[in-house]
Enzyme design. Sequence first.
Site, PDB file in Angstrom:
ATOM      1  N   SER A  31     103.936  10.565  96.378  1.00  0.00           N
ATOM      2  CA  SER A  31     104.986  11.377  96.976  1.00  0.00           C
ATOM      3  C   SER A  31     105.779  10.487  97.928  1.00  0.00           C
ATOM      4  O   SER A  31     105.204   9.877  98.827  1.00  0.00           O
ATOM      5  CB  SER A  31     104.335  12.543  97.732  1.00  0.00           C
ATOM      6  N   LYS A  80     107.068  11.479  92.835  1.00  0.00           N
ATOM      7  CA  LYS A  80     107.741  12.666  93.386  1.00  0.00           C
ATOM      8  C   LYS A  80     108.632  12.218  94.531  1.00  0.00           C
ATOM      9  O   LYS A  80     108.196  11.504  95.425  1.00  0.00           O
ATOM     10  CB  LYS A  80     106.667  13.646  93.851  1.00  0.00           C
ATOM     11  N   ASP A 100     110.962  17.204  94.965  1.00  0.00           N
ATOM     12  CA  ASP A 100     110.478  18.316  95.802  1.00  0.00           C
ATOM     13  C   ASP A 100     111.558  18.620  96.826  1.00  0.00           C
ATOM     14  O   ASP A 100     111.938  17.763  97.624  1.00  0.00           O
ATOM     15  CB  ASP A 100     109.171  17.922  96.513  1.00  0.00           C
ATOM     16  N   GLU A 160     110.305  21.049  92.580  1.00  0.00           N
ATOM     17  CA  GLU A 160     109.353  21.838  93.350  1.00  0.00           C
ATOM     18  C   GLU A 160     110.078  22.628  94.444  1.00  0.00           C
ATOM     19  O   GLU A 160     110.879  22.064  95.193  1.00  0.00           O
ATOM     20  CB  GLU A 160     108.333  20.869  93.967  1.00  0.00           C
ATOM     21  N   ASP A 218     105.207  25.879  95.238  1.00  0.00           N
ATOM     22  CA  ASP A 218     104.191  25.352  96.154  1.00  0.00           C
ATOM     23  C   ASP A 218     104.033  26.381  97.282  1.00  0.00           C
ATOM     24  O   ASP A 218     103.189  27.292  97.206  1.00  0.00           O
ATOM     25  CB  ASP A 218     104.667  23.974  96.662  1.00  0.00           C
ATOM     26  N   LYS A 251      97.239  23.819  96.410  1.00  0.00           N
ATOM     27  CA  LYS A 251      96.674  23.144  97.580  1.00  0.00           C
ATOM     28  C   LYS A 251      95.628  24.097  98.150  1.00  0.00           C
ATOM     29  O   LYS A 251      95.986  25.187  98.632  1.00  0.00           O
ATOM     30  CB  LYS A 251      97.757  22.886  98.636  1.00  0.00           C
ATOM     31  N   GLY A 299      99.101  17.193  97.960  1.00  0.00           N
ATOM     32  CA  GLY A 299      98.436  16.579  99.107  1.00  0.00           C
ATOM     33  C   GLY A 299      99.058  17.048 100.409  1.00  0.00           C
ATOM     34  O   GLY A 299     100.200  17.523 100.435  1.00  0.00           O
TER      35      GLY A 299
HETATM   36 MG   LIG Z   1     105.812  20.677  98.069  1.00  0.00          MG
END
Ligand SMILES: [Mg+2]
Length: 373
Positions: A138, A164, A192, A217, A242, A266, A294
Amino acid sequence: MICFKKFTLREIHLPLKEPFKISSGTETIRRIFLLQLFNADGSETWSECCAGALPNYSYETIDTAWLAIKNWCAPRVLHKTFDSPQELNQALRRDFRGHNMAKAALEMAGWAMAAQLENIPLAEKLGGERKKIATGISLGIQDTPIILAEKVQQALDEGYQKAKMKIKPGQDLEFIATVRREVGDNAPLMVDANNAYTLDQIDHLKKFDDFNLMMIEQPLAYDDIYLHSKLQPHFKTPICLDESIANLEKAKEMVALGSGRIINIKPGRLGGFAESIAIHDFCQENNIPVWCGGMLESGVGRAYNVALASLPNFTLPGDVSPSSRYWTQDVVSPEWTMDKNGMVTVPWDKPGLGIEIDIDRVEKLTVRKETLK
Ligand SMILES: [Mg+2]
């Protein structure tokens, strides 16, 4: 039998390898909330509460989680006997809304303790199968498109199976276009948006379809399901939710309304593993692939995420990067590593969490400590 007789709560300040930019400024350390849990039979385990320093992902922070664990979670768990982690989960949820990250820190420790008492790896206790987890990286917002492209290329060269990129209005199309041009048509890219857009920007968002992204995302509001259903049908790129997926019911809403096609699981956001597994199973039945995100965890939180990501419907690479991605030195040994194919090995050869805590290092980094019994 799970019966915790004592918890030690600790805040540690773990130095970051490189500063990371967040909306409120640049941070050089990560405040991390660790728990050491002592079972009545003499065994112990560790867990991590993934809440951040500021309420910019959810309303929870390290400080609210500390309060919630001390005042409301611990009394439901300490000196109580549970036959299973599911029972412990029920005790934490009854007439107690929200504070999922606080609850998760105890609920997930319940699973780790149960696995340890049964002398099996946590991954097995959760129903996992995978021996290795494909890993994604990320990347935060960078100063220029070309710097971002270089970082993506470097990550792909290191073996990462997904890159990402964080985006926001004004720092999106040009960045994505540059990266796509530099790293080639088939590189596994996603973005994202962390709630940075609104539905009236739909024409702008549609342009993202030109870049063959694996997913976008959470483009719209952090707690929205409905408006995402007005975006997804006009959009070729799969939407991954998310923040909005706070529980199983929200996942069902997403599927019923067609608001997205992928879920980022998550366990901290969901109050722990029982809800995470329920969402995993529901998604599997509905052909919705999932992956494990994460929260800038230390190696302790990483152990939990790696075990969860071994479940069969975690078919997309997870953000389970190695310790060296963020930390000059982790608090576990061995540190988490990734092979040249971007795979992190699940510790199937060890019972429970499968890691050792470097207690001397934790002690040195501790800035706040409280024991509940
Ligand atoms: Mg996210």
